[in-house]
Design a protein around this motif. Sequence first.
Motif, PDB file in Angstrom:
ATOM      1  N   PHE A 168       0.832  -1.062  -0.110  1.00 14.52           N
ATOM      2  CA  PHE A 168       0.127   0.028  -0.069  1.00 14.52           C
ATOM      3  C   PHE A 168       0.882   1.160   0.045  1.00 14.52           C
ATOM      4  O   PHE A 168       0.570   2.189  -0.727  1.00 14.52           O
ATOM      5  CB  PHE A 168      -0.896   0.024   1.168  1.00 14.52           C
ATOM      6  N   ALA A 169       1.904   1.237   0.759  1.00 14.60           N
ATOM      7  CA  ALA A 169       2.832   2.273   0.814  1.00 14.60           C
ATOM      8  C   ALA A 169       3.668   2.638  -0.435  1.00 14.60           C
ATOM      9  O   ALA A 169       3.980   3.743  -0.776  1.00 14.60           O
ATOM     10  CB  ALA A 169       3.886   2.227   1.917  1.00 14.60           C
ATOM     11  N   ARG A 170       3.819   1.586  -1.175  1.00 16.03           N
ATOM     12  CA  ARG A 170       4.356   1.560  -2.443  1.00 16.03           C
ATOM     13  C   ARG A 170       3.493   1.780  -3.605  1.00 16.03           C
ATOM     14  O   ARG A 170       4.098   1.784  -4.727  1.00 16.03           O
ATOM     15  CB  ARG A 170       5.305   0.609  -2.826  1.00 16.03           C
ATOM     16  N   ARG A 171       2.061   2.223  -3.263  1.00 17.14           N
ATOM     17  CA  ARG A 171       1.051   2.432  -4.150  1.00 17.14           C
ATOM     18  C   ARG A 171       0.793   1.188  -5.092  1.00 17.14           C
ATOM     19  O   ARG A 171       0.461   1.485  -6.355  1.00 17.14           O
ATOM     20  CB  ARG A 171       1.387   3.658  -5.065  1.00 17.14           C
ATOM     21  N   LYS A 172       1.304   0.025  -4.723  1.00 15.93           N
ATOM     22  CA  LYS A 172       0.901  -1.139  -5.558  1.00 15.93           C
ATOM     23  C   LYS A 172      -0.684  -1.633  -5.385  1.00 15.93           C
ATOM     24  O   LYS A 172      -1.286  -2.459  -6.344  1.00 15.93           O
ATOM     25  CB  LYS A 172       1.707  -2.290  -5.020  1.00 15.93           C
ATOM     26  N   LEU A 173      -1.254  -1.018  -4.327  1.00 18.60           N
ATOM     27  CA  LEU A 173      -2.639  -1.220  -4.145  1.00 18.60           C
ATOM     28  C   LEU A 173      -3.481  -0.028  -4.231  1.00 18.60           C
ATOM     29  O   LEU A 173      -3.216   0.830  -3.545  1.00 18.60           O
ATOM     30  CB  LEU A 173      -2.931  -1.676  -2.583  1.00 18.60           C
ATOM     31  N   LYS A 174      -4.590   0.128  -5.280  1.00 18.50           N
ATOM     32  CA  LYS A 174      -5.111   1.115  -5.423  1.00 18.50           C
ATOM     33  C   LYS A 174      -6.137   1.301  -4.420  1.00 18.50           C
ATOM     34  O   LYS A 174      -6.969   0.362  -4.074  1.00 18.50           O
ATOM     35  CB  LYS A 174      -5.697   1.339  -6.722  1.00 18.50           C
ATOM     36  N   LEU A 175      -6.585   2.608  -3.970  1.00 15.25           N
ATOM     37  CA  LEU A 175      -7.399   2.647  -2.758  1.00 15.25           C
ATOM     38  C   LEU A 175      -8.975   2.536  -3.369  1.00 15.25           C
ATOM     39  O   LEU A 175      -9.771   1.866  -2.585  1.00 15.25           O
ATOM     40  CB  LEU A 175      -7.434   4.227  -2.230  1.00 15.25           C
ATOM     41  N   PHE A 176      -9.216   2.965  -4.611  1.00 13.07           N
ATOM     42  CA  PHE A 176     -10.386   2.927  -5.170  1.00 13.07           C
ATOM     43  C   PHE A 176     -10.423   2.140  -6.526  1.00 13.07           C
ATOM     44  O   PHE A 176      -9.526   2.175  -7.182  1.00 13.07           O
ATOM     45  CB  PHE A 176     -11.203   4.456  -5.548  1.00 13.07           C
ATOM     46  N   PRO A 177     -11.667   1.377  -6.528  1.00 12.81           N
ATOM     47  CA  PRO A 177     -11.531   0.545  -8.004  1.00 12.81           C
ATOM     48  C   PRO A 177     -11.963   1.302  -8.938  1.00 12.81           C
ATOM     49  O   PRO A 177     -12.516   2.304  -9.046  1.00 12.81           O
ATOM     50  CB  PRO A 177     -12.803  -0.358  -7.619  1.00 12.81           C
TER      51      PRO A 177
END
Length: 196
Positions: A168-177
């Motif tokens: 999440f910190a490395r922006r590999k997981l997007k917050l919104f679909p």
Amino acid sequence: MSLRRWGINTIEFIDQPGSQTADSAFSQKVRELSRSDLDRCYQCLTCSLGCPVAFAMDYRPNQVMRMVQLGQKQKLLESSTIWICAGCETCVTRCPNEVNILGVMDTLREMALREKVEGKEKVIPTFHQTFLYPVEKLGKQYELGMLLLLKLRTKDFFSDLGLGMKMFARRKLKLFPSKIKASKEMKTIFEKTRGV
């Protein structure tokens, strides 16, 4: 796995106690759904010798083919093998008779889910269903949502929390679909394949 056939519908495994009832309708159903000619398998073991995860399976791929031919439905749907198969297609590539072993594995997984069979593997079937959910709804994967849903379904909230936070910190997981343009068509594909 050695076996002896008694009559038309009973099979006795020589190396295991008890006997099993053969379900010939099961064999035919797997043939139709997987579009695989299982009669072409002559147990050369090429699929099992090349399988990178055969060591972890309770039945090797060639044994699965034989068990489908013999109608051993319950044993197969409860087995770990159908969930441990990585879908790498090594077996299909190496098969000299072009038997679609991966198609058979996919068919067995879907049958186990539809019939709600409690097998040896608990987390992998849950992951399988959870992985497909965002694809059906959005037309593509939504990793953060999928991970949160998996955590809720398995009630395993902390085992890999550190890894998730790093991603999440490395922006590999997007917050919104986000959706693809053809998400309705994707839903239609899922609805049509459910009835098969």
